[in-house]
Design an enzyme around this catalytic site. Structure first.
Site, PDB file in Angstrom:
ATOM      1  N   HIS A 147       0.831  -1.213   0.000  1.00 22.54           N
ATOM      2  CA  HIS A 147       0.000   0.000   0.000  1.00 22.54           C
ATOM      3  C   HIS A 147       0.862   1.257   0.000  1.00 22.54           C
ATOM      4  CE1 HIS A 147      -3.320   2.737   1.062  1.00 22.54           C
ATOM      5  NE2 HIS A 147      -2.440   3.306   1.887  1.00 22.54           N
ATOM      6  N   GLU A 148       1.881   1.310   0.851  1.00 23.95           N
ATOM      7  CA  GLU A 148       2.744   2.498   0.898  1.00 23.95           C
ATOM      8  C   GLU A 148       3.511   2.666  -0.408  1.00 23.95           C
ATOM      9  OE1 GLU A 148       2.136   4.558   3.030  1.00 23.95           O
ATOM     10  OE2 GLU A 148       1.020   3.278   4.405  1.00 23.95           O
ATOM     11  N   HIS A 176       1.560   4.496  -2.987  1.00 25.48           N
ATOM     12  CA  HIS A 176       1.711   5.950  -2.985  1.00 25.48           C
ATOM     13  C   HIS A 176       2.942   6.376  -3.782  1.00 25.48           C
ATOM     14  CE1 HIS A 176      -1.591   6.687  -0.324  1.00 25.48           C
ATOM     15  NE2 HIS A 176      -1.060   6.030   0.685  1.00 25.48           N
ATOM     16  N   HIS A 191       3.054   8.812  -7.007  1.00 21.43           N
ATOM     17  CA  HIS A 191       3.964   9.951  -7.138  1.00 21.43           C
ATOM     18  C   HIS A 191       4.704   9.893  -8.463  1.00 21.43           C
ATOM     19  CE1 HIS A 191       7.295  12.568  -5.075  1.00 21.43           C
ATOM     20  NE2 HIS A 191       6.590  13.236  -5.966  1.00 21.43           N
TER      21      HIS A 191
END
Length: 229
Positions: free
Chosen positions: A97-98, A101, A105
């Site tokens: 999940h991280e 991100h 980006h």
């Protein structure tokens, strides 16, 4: 704080506590389920970054429970110790999940860019909003404009909470799609990862709804005071 706002706040505090309790329970349970690949959270994160041709993001270990986050300012995926070193479904879900991100980006995902641009305004608003709203309530009959200023400040934080929703859901979508493609876990493990991320997303949903409901209450108070003048 008026009785109405206090009542709404208590309702959402209760809901938030329940969701947080279920979330922590899910992560504790899924932390006991090893992944078939045997990859740790760090290895999951590094592999997902490589598979998405991202080589300028570091994977770091940070203190705290569920303190995991992606920092777009210095391009780091920060994982809590249990996630960083854990070779289980919960660690894999959080790490992916991280990294979702980080992929956002790299792909210039517009909602993430908008949320990042709002951070300075939110930090400024958060430092003042409680005092301005308190003063606005106390002086509502003589200086309602102060409450209006508090509503604007609170509105900024509410918009930020709402913008966070598509960012978080999209990061989970990217994570789950990659976990499926990469075959680092079996289908039943994938289902547990999906369930864990769904409960994590619910914490953001509850926070956004609570903020929206509270904002609406303050607007009603301001409109009522204006009508009495």
């Amino acid at each position: 704080m008026t009785p109405g706002i206090m009542f709404v706040s208590l309702i959402f505090v209760g809901i938030s506590f329940l969701v947080s309790y279920v979330l922590k329970s899910k992560f504790r349970a899924y932390s006991e389920v090893p992944t078939s690949s045997g990859f740790t959270g760090r290895q999951i994160a590094e592999k997902m970054l490589r598979d998405n041709n991202i080589y300028d993001v570091q994977v770091l270990s940070v203190d705290g429970f569920l303190s995991d986050h992606y920092n777009p300012a210095n391009k780091t995926v920060n994982l809590s110790p249990d996630v960083y070193a854990g070779a289980n479904v919960a660690a894999a879900a959080v790490a992916a999940h991280e990294c979702g991100h980080a992929v956002q980006h790299a792909a210039a995902y517009p909602w993430l860019g908008l949320r990042s641009r709002l951070v300075p305004a939110v930090q400024f608003s958060a430092s003042l909003v409680q005092w301005v709203l308190l003063g606005g309530i106390l002086l509502i009959n003589v200086f309602p404009q102060l409450l209006l200023a508090g509503i604007v400040l609170f509105g900024i934080t509410t918009v930020f909470a709402l913008i966070t929703l598509p960012v978080e859901f999209d990061a989970s979508r990217r994570a789950l799609a990659w976990l499926d493609r990469s075959q680092v876990m079996r289908p039943q493990e994938h289902d547990k990862a999906k369930n864990a991320l769904w409960w994590a997303a619910m914490t953001y949903v509850v926070a956004a709804l609570a903020s929206l409901a509270t904002l609406f209450q303050y607007i009603l108070i301001y409109m009522g005071a204006r009508d009495r003048r």
